[in-house]
Motif scaffolding. Structure first.
Motif, PDB file in Angstrom:
ATOM      1  N   THR A   1      14.537   0.331   3.409  1.00 57.74           N
ATOM      2  CA  THR A   1      15.357   0.440   4.617  1.00 57.74           C
ATOM      3  C   THR A   1      14.559   1.183   5.678  1.00 57.74           C
ATOM      4  OG1 THR A   1      17.370   0.528   3.279  1.00 57.74           O
ATOM      5  CG2 THR A   1      17.553   1.283   5.555  1.00 57.74           C
ATOM      6  N   ASN A   2      14.565   0.639   6.883  1.00 54.69           N
ATOM      7  CA  ASN A   2      13.872   1.261   8.009  1.00 54.69           C
ATOM      8  C   ASN A   2      14.791   2.295   8.645  1.00 54.69           C
ATOM      9  OD1 ASN A   2      12.522   1.960  10.344  1.00 54.69           O
ATOM     10  ND2 ASN A   2      12.420  -0.102  11.187  1.00 54.69           N
ATOM     11  N   GLY A   3      14.454   3.558   8.468  1.00 58.52           N
ATOM     12  CA  GLY A   3      15.224   4.640   9.065  1.00 58.52           C
ATOM     13  C   GLY A   3      14.675   5.070  10.411  1.00 58.52           C
ATOM     14  N   GLY A   4      13.659   4.372  10.896  1.00 55.85           N
ATOM     15  CA  GLY A   4      13.051   4.705  12.185  1.00 55.85           C
ATOM     16  C   GLY A   4      13.834   4.122  13.352  1.00 55.85           C
ATOM     17  N   ALA A   5      13.348   4.399  14.548  1.00 51.86           N
ATOM     18  CA  ALA A   5      14.019   3.956  15.770  1.00 51.86           C
ATOM     19  C   ALA A   5      13.467   2.636  16.308  1.00 51.86           C
ATOM     20  CB  ALA A   5      13.883   5.037  16.846  1.00 51.86           C
ATOM     21  N   ARG A   6      12.391   2.121  15.726  1.00 54.64           N
ATOM     22  CA  ARG A   6      11.758   0.891  16.217  1.00 54.64           C
ATOM     23  C   ARG A   6      11.556  -0.112  15.095  1.00 54.64           C
ATOM     24  NH1 ARG A   6       6.913   3.455  19.839  1.00 54.64           N
ATOM     25  NH2 ARG A   6       8.272   4.343  21.417  1.00 54.64           N
ATOM     26  N   THR A   7      11.521  -1.389  15.474  1.00 45.73           N
ATOM     27  CA  THR A   7      11.155  -2.425  14.521  1.00 45.73           C
ATOM     28  C   THR A   7       9.718  -2.197  14.108  1.00 45.73           C
ATOM     29  OG1 THR A   7      12.702  -4.018  15.477  1.00 45.73           O
ATOM     30  CG2 THR A   7      10.849  -4.922  14.234  1.00 45.73           C
ATOM     31  N   CYS A   8       9.468  -2.347  12.815  1.00 42.98           N
ATOM     32  CA  CYS A   8       8.113  -2.146  12.311  1.00 42.98           C
ATOM     33  C   CYS A   8       7.828  -3.173  11.222  1.00 42.98           C
ATOM     34  CB  CYS A   8       7.932  -0.717  11.792  1.00 42.98           C
ATOM     35  SG  CYS A   8       9.084  -0.233  10.489  1.00 42.98           S
ATOM     36  N   LEU A   9       6.613  -3.152  10.704  1.00 40.79           N
ATOM     37  CA  LEU A   9       6.192  -4.119   9.696  1.00 40.79           C
ATOM     38  C   LEU A   9       5.945  -3.449   8.354  1.00 40.79           C
ATOM     39  CD1 LEU A   9       3.516  -6.140  11.703  1.00 40.79           C
ATOM     40  CD2 LEU A   9       5.825  -6.873  11.126  1.00 40.79           C
ATOM     41  N   VAL A  10       6.416  -4.106   7.288  1.00 42.05           N
ATOM     42  CA  VAL A  10       6.036  -3.754   5.927  1.00 42.05           C
ATOM     43  C   VAL A  10       5.236  -4.950   5.396  1.00 42.05           C
ATOM     44  CG1 VAL A  10       8.018  -2.241   5.525  1.00 42.05           C
ATOM     45  CG2 VAL A  10       8.209  -4.666   4.964  1.00 42.05           C
ATOM     46  N   ASP A  11       4.538  -4.779   4.289  1.00 40.03           N
ATOM     47  CA  ASP A  11       3.821  -5.900   3.695  1.00 40.03           C
ATOM     48  C   ASP A  11       4.815  -6.984   3.304  1.00 40.03           C
ATOM     49  OD1 ASP A  11       1.469  -4.485   4.000  1.00 40.03           O
ATOM     50  OD2 ASP A  11       1.224  -4.039   1.870  1.00 40.03           O
ATOM     51  N   ARG A  12       4.341  -8.219   3.190  1.00 42.97           N
ATOM     52  CA  ARG A  12       5.203  -9.360   2.857  1.00 42.97           C
ATOM     53  C   ARG A  12       5.874  -9.189   1.499  1.00 42.97           C
ATOM     54  NH1 ARG A  12       2.648 -14.899   4.053  1.00 42.97           N
ATOM     55  NH2 ARG A  12       3.231 -14.215   6.099  1.00 42.97           N
ATOM     56  N   VAL A  13       5.195  -8.531   0.578  1.00 48.30           N
ATOM     57  CA  VAL A  13       5.751  -8.269  -0.755  1.00 48.30           C
ATOM     58  C   VAL A  13       5.613  -6.776  -1.052  1.00 48.30           C
ATOM     59  CG1 VAL A  13       5.255 -10.561  -1.695  1.00 48.30           C
ATOM     60  CG2 VAL A  13       3.582  -8.746  -1.948  1.00 48.30           C
ATOM     61  N   PRO A  14       6.523  -6.228  -1.843  1.00 43.78           N
ATOM     62  CA  PRO A  14       6.368  -4.824  -2.217  1.00 43.78           C
ATOM     63  C   PRO A  14       5.182  -4.659  -3.164  1.00 43.78           C
ATOM     64  CG  PRO A  14       8.189  -5.811  -3.436  1.00 43.78           C
ATOM     65  CD  PRO A  14       7.714  -6.835  -2.443  1.00 43.78           C
ATOM     66  N   THR A  15       4.610  -3.484  -3.167  1.00 42.96           N
ATOM     67  CA  THR A  15       3.585  -3.139  -4.147  1.00 42.96           C
ATOM     68  C   THR A  15       4.305  -2.420  -5.277  1.00 42.96           C
ATOM     69  OG1 THR A  15       1.897  -2.925  -2.437  1.00 42.96           O
ATOM     70  CG2 THR A  15       1.453  -1.847  -4.554  1.00 42.96           C
ATOM     71  N   VAL A  16       4.266  -3.009  -6.465  1.00 38.88           N
ATOM     72  CA  VAL A  16       4.982  -2.459  -7.611  1.00 38.88           C
ATOM     73  C   VAL A  16       3.979  -2.211  -8.728  1.00 38.88           C
ATOM     74  CG1 VAL A  16       6.888  -2.797  -9.237  1.00 38.88           C
ATOM     75  CG2 VAL A  16       7.015  -3.810  -6.950  1.00 38.88           C
ATOM     76  N   THR A  17       3.851  -0.945  -9.135  1.00 40.60           N
ATOM     77  CA  THR A  17       2.946  -0.585 -10.216  1.00 40.60           C
ATOM     78  C   THR A  17       3.743   0.061 -11.344  1.00 40.60           C
ATOM     79  OG1 THR A  17       2.430   1.525  -9.143  1.00 40.60           O
ATOM     80  CG2 THR A  17       0.949  -0.316  -8.691  1.00 40.60           C
ATOM     81  N   PHE A  18       3.134   0.050 -12.527  1.00 37.46           N
ATOM     82  CA  PHE A  18       3.845   0.439 -13.729  1.00 37.46           C
ATOM     83  C   PHE A  18       3.111   1.550 -14.461  1.00 37.46           C
ATOM     84  CE2 PHE A  18       4.778  -3.860 -12.596  1.00 37.46           C
ATOM     85  CZ  PHE A  18       6.155  -3.927 -12.707  1.00 37.46           C
ATOM     86  N   GLY A  19       3.697   2.763 -14.436  1.00 41.42           N
ATOM     87  CA  GLY A  19       3.130   3.899 -15.149  1.00 41.42           C
ATOM     88  C   GLY A  19       1.651   4.039 -14.901  1.00 41.42           C
ATOM     89  N   ASN A  20       0.889   4.146 -15.981  1.00 43.59           N
ATOM     90  CA  ASN A  20      -0.559   4.300 -15.864  1.00 43.59           C
ATOM     91  C   ASN A  20      -1.305   2.992 -16.119  1.00 43.59           C
ATOM     92  OD1 ASN A  20      -0.076   4.083 -18.575  1.00 43.59           O
ATOM     93  ND2 ASN A  20      -1.229   5.900 -19.180  1.00 43.59           N
TER      94      ASN A  20
END
Length: 174
Positions: free
Chosen positions: A62-81
């Motif tokens: 969720t964008n809690g900022g005051a302006r439209t911004c960009l996130v990557d097209r897909v989330p980066t999801v990593t698992f433990g180590n």
């Protein structure tokens, strides 16, 4: 090795200079070409196992900022180590996803295809970031609702979607 490092810095600087010179004057001088990358502090990350299927996690940003911004097209999801991250499904394409102020985007992550797979890895945390450049937020298996661990083998993630239902459809839940 040192020679390559010594050559890489000037080459990167030259490439940046070429891009700045090639950009229209207004963009090169002001950096105004549309939305900028979201700052990590403006984003709220959430993650939880999908009800009835602990092999699928629903993540949101969720964008809690005051302006439209960009996130990557897909989330980066990593698992433990473990090395690596969940692969995007469908594969391909890079770029950003616009996120208006106060708006959220959703993705589903399938951590494992078959929980009985003997090659399954077990981790205690999953970290999710809206951009590969962000540190992200870590969630324990207990907090995710998957029990004491998360089973992982060949994980995939959807692109960001406008609704949880769209994320479910993209991963094949509905």
């Amino acid at each position: 090795m040192r020679i390559r490092a010594a050559l890489a810095v000037p080459a990167a600087s030259a490439a940046t200079a070429v891009l700045l010179l090639a950009a229209p004057q207004s963009q090169a001088a002001t950096g105004q070409g549309g939305p900028v990358r979201c700052s990590e502090k403006a984003l709220t990350m959430r993650a939880k196992a999908v009800a009835g299927d602990s092999t699928v996690l629903r993540v949101s940003v969720t964008n809690g900022g005051a302006r439209t911004c960009l996130v990557d097209r897909v989330p980066t999801v990593t698992f433990g180590n473990l090395d690596g991250a969940a692969l995007p499904a469908p594969a391909g394409g890079t770029g950003g996803q616009r996120l208006a102020p106060g708006r959220a985007a959703y993705a589903d992550v399938r951590t494992i295809g078959d929980p009985a797979d003997p090659e399954a890895r077990r981790v205690h945390t999953v970290t999710v970031a809206a951009s590969a450049a962000h540190r992200g937020r870590s969630f324990t298996a207990d907090r995710l609702g998957t029990g004491k661990q998360v089973l992982v083998w060949e994980p995939v993630t959807t692109w960001w979607q406008p609704t949880p239902a769209a994320a479910d459809r993209a991963i094949g839940l509905s």
